[in-house]
Design an enzyme around this catalytic site. Structure first.
Site, PDB file in Angstrom:
ATOM      1  N   GLY A  49       2.557   0.357  23.925  1.00 37.88           N
ATOM      2  CA  GLY A  49       2.227  -0.910  23.385  1.00 37.88           C
ATOM      3  C   GLY A  49       1.094  -1.237  23.796  1.00 37.88           C
ATOM      4  CD  GLN A  54      -2.988  -3.544  27.935  1.00 38.92           C
ATOM      5  OE1 GLN A  54      -1.995  -3.606  26.902  1.00 38.92           O
ATOM      6  NE2 GLN A  54      -2.908  -2.755  28.377  1.00 38.92           N
ATOM      7  CB  CYS A 102      -0.072  -0.761  32.683  1.00 38.30           C
ATOM      8  SG  CYS A 102      -1.041  -1.868  31.421  1.00 38.30           S
ATOM      9  CG  LEU A 103      -2.352   2.392  27.497  1.00 39.10           C
ATOM     10  CD1 LEU A 103      -2.325   2.162  26.149  1.00 39.10           C
ATOM     11  CD2 LEU A 103      -2.288   3.987  27.664  1.00 39.10           C
ATOM     12  CG  HIS A 144       4.458  -3.638  30.344  1.00 39.80           C
ATOM     13  ND1 HIS A 144       4.225  -2.720  31.503  1.00 39.80           N
ATOM     14  CD2 HIS A 144       3.147  -3.614  29.721  1.00 39.80           C
ATOM     15  CE1 HIS A 144       3.051  -2.442  31.579  1.00 39.80           C
ATOM     16  NE2 HIS A 144       2.354  -2.841  30.553  1.00 39.80           N
ATOM     17  CD  GLU A 145       2.802  -3.671  25.882  1.00 35.59           C
ATOM     18  OE1 GLU A 145       1.531  -4.422  25.768  1.00 35.59           O
ATOM     19  OE2 GLU A 145       2.862  -2.776  26.391  1.00 35.59           O
ATOM     20  CG  HIS A 148      -0.285  -6.704  29.233  1.00 35.44           C
ATOM     21  ND1 HIS A 148      -1.452  -6.357  30.086  1.00 35.44           N
ATOM     22  CD2 HIS A 148       0.284  -5.275  28.958  1.00 35.44           C
ATOM     23  CE1 HIS A 148      -1.357  -4.902  30.582  1.00 35.44           C
ATOM     24  NE2 HIS A 148      -0.287  -4.634  29.815  1.00 35.44           N
TER      25      HIS A 148
HETATM   26 NI    NI Z   1       0.461  -2.543  29.988  1.00 37.31          NI
END
Ligand code: NI
Length: 191
Positions: A49, A54, A102-103, A144-145, A148
């Site tokens: 995701g 981000q 997480c990215l 999680h998304e 953000h």
């Molecule tokens: Ni993330």
């Protein structure tokens, strides 16, 4: 379409809650082009995701897709989903321990308690309403998304900091027990 830069933990933009998008702005070329870029960037980085925060966009938009992901081979598939102005409501008190990465938090993973069932409401990229329940491991991905978009990172929700590990120590020491838990979860919920 273009691949956008993904910012890392410590970048203040990750901590600014995203703003709801006006429905009339959804069909505009700027927003539709941004959604295309968000998808391309997520796929390029092999994320499950990616949220607008981000990539330093202030809009309440995120993308989710799980299809044979080498970062998360145990995750059940989720078809490409775009969420605009999403809200999540837990459907149960029950939580499961999700090992997240997480990215925007390179080479770190940790255990986060997530609701096993959620009600998800959002708009899709055509502006059509989404209203559905999501259960099991996939519910953790949505939580999680959407976190953000509130400026929250998974590390904020890690209760036992001794669970923190790198991707390689996860493989070495934690993967096997976690995959057992995931299999129990997916066999209960199918997702
Ligand atoms: Ni993330």
């Amino acid at each position: 379409m273009s691949v956008l830069d993904i910012v890392n933990i410590g970048d203040p933009f990750l901590r600014i809650p995203a703003r709801d998008l006006r429905e009339e702005d959804i069909p505009t070329p700027i927003i539709q082009g941004f959604i295309d870029d968000l998808i391309e960037t997520m796929r390029h980085a092999r994320g499950a995701g990616l949220a607008a925060t981000q990539v330093r966009s202030p809009h309440r938009i995120c993308a989710i897709e799980v299809a044979d992901n080498p970062r998360y081979p145990y995750k059940p598939p989720i078809p490409l989903t775009i969420l605009i102005n999403p809200t999540i409501e837990a459907l149960t008190e029950e939580r499961f321990d999700n090992y997240e990465g997480c990215l925007s938090v390179p080479n770190l993973r940790g255990v986060v308690p997530r609701a096993v069932g959620i009600r998800l409401r959002a708009l899709d990229r055509a502006g059509a309403p989404i209203d559905r329940e999501v259960w099991g491991l996939s519910a953790g991905t949505y939580q999680h998304e959407c976190d953000h978009l509130d400026g929250t990172l998974f590390v904020d929700r890690v209760i036992d900091t001794k669970s923190l590990c790198t991707w390689s120590t996860f493989e070495q020491y934690h993967r096997s027990a976690f995959v057992d838990r995931v299999e129990a979860l997916t066999s209960r919920f199918g997702s």
